[in-house]
Design an enzyme around this catalytic site. Structure first.
Site: not given
Length: 370
Positions: A17, A70, A101, A141
């Protein structure tokens, strides 16, 4: 849970995050329980161009193991080069790829949640990263898709598995949902059914408590969970998750005094990591409301605490609270962080015209974060 060469227990991942999962917060969460703890998202271009801020963002503490990075990017060649740099310079033990995202500055360049719509481009990015990563496990992801008319997660999951990805995580919302509405856990179950059984599928979305995580696993058959907003102001959630997956019913219900102790430790760690008290405390301010959620502290105290300019000022503004207040229960366990759906997803011109178009979109910013 096995992710390539990594044994992960409990089967829990801290979601990257922006502005949150820096070294200070990862340290705090690791102290509570096990799992994979992923740093903030960085752009592949920034890494290849050796942006100093990027290298600072991916600096891990001496006790952090395994180290997870990431990557975000839209150019397969640059993404592959970034993966090779991570291996050659021993920067991490695991690479996660961001295809989820939803923020405009990412999707308007064709990145993040926009990428999976371009199936050939997605495959090429994954192929280059897996090749560049060599022995390091690569995971993905993603979201369900851009919107309900442009769902991509099943095709994307199969492509990822075919190209050698070691695990696939699904945030069960579309990009247009952003963080609004409810996560579609049935989509996680469908992905688990579609992807080969030897590739772990992890679920993400609306996990606010450890018992939510157990429900998700039972309901969807997923192999593990990814924790994002549920841990904001609640790093002890990782203790609960470890207990839950180990079969223990013990859950943390800290009194306000314990919460304040954790809050102050978080601020102190940020000051230590940033090397400057003013900037560390300033960066911490956004966390205050999450830590104090549902406790009776008063609007003025919340406001003044969130404006503290030093550690001493932070301590002073918290000193008058009733520290014996019990945990507020469901009121504090529930949703936190930003929510709300978007009216549209910003995409490059003509992005939805041809899902098989292989053109590399406009290069991403050299600045990290998203």
């Amino acid at each position: 849970m096995k992710i390539g060469s990594l044994d992960v227990w409990p089967p829990v991942v801290l979601a990257p995050m922006a502005g949150i999962t820096n070294r200070a917060y990862r340290t705090l969460c690791r102290e509570q329980g096990g799992g994979l703890f992923v740093c903030e998202m960085i752009t592949s271009r920034a890494l290849v161009e050796r942006n100093p801020l990027t290298y600072e963002m991916i600096r891990f503490g001496p006790t952090e193991s395994p180290r997870s990075i990431q990557l975000y990017g839209v150019d397969p060649v640059v993404m592959g080069r970034a993966a090779k740099i991570i291996v050659d310079e021993d920067l991490a033990d695991h690479i996660d790829l961001n295809f989820g995202c939803p923020v405009p500055k990412v999707t308007r360049r064709g990145g993040g949640a926009a990428v999976p719509y371009k199936r050939r481009l997605l495959r090429s990015i994954i192929r280059e990263v897996v090749a560049g990563a060599g022995p390091l496990p690569v995971t993905v992801k993603m979201r369900k898709g851009i919107d309900d008319d442009h769902l991509t997660y099943l095709d994307a999951g199969l492509i990822a598995a075919e190209e050698g990805v070691q695990a696939v995580a699904l945030h069960a919302r579309t990009a247009i949902q952003h963080y609004g509405g409810f996560a579609d856990w049935d989509a996680i179950a469908r992905l688990r059914d579609a992807v080969p059984g030897d590739v772990p599928v992890l679920g993400n979305g609306d996990i606010w408590t450890a018992d939510d995580a157990l429900r998700m696993v039972a309901q969807t058959g997923c192999d593990g969970v990814v924790i994002g907003r549920g841990c904001l102001g609640r790093p002890w959630l990782f203790r609960d998750l470890e207990n839950a997956f180990n079969g223990s019913s013990e859950r943390a219900e800290p009194r306000l005094g314990e919460v304040v102790t954790m809050l102050l430790r978080h601020a102190e760690l940020l000051v230590e990591v940033m090397g400057d008290e003013k900037h560390g405390v300033s960066d911490f301010r956004k966390h205050v409301g999450w830590y104090l959620k549902a406790f009776s502290v008063g609007a003025e105290t919340r406001r003044l605490t969130a404006q503290a300019a030093s550690l001493d000022e932070l301590r002073e503004r918290l000193s008058g609270l009733d520290l014996d207040q019990p945990w507020p229960g469901e009121a504090a366990d529930g949703p936190r962080g930003k929510s709300g759906e978007r009216q549209k997803v910003l995409l490059p011109h003509g992005w939805l015209d041809d899902p098989d178009d292989f053109a590399v979109p406009e290069v991403e910013d050299a600045l990290s974060g998203g």
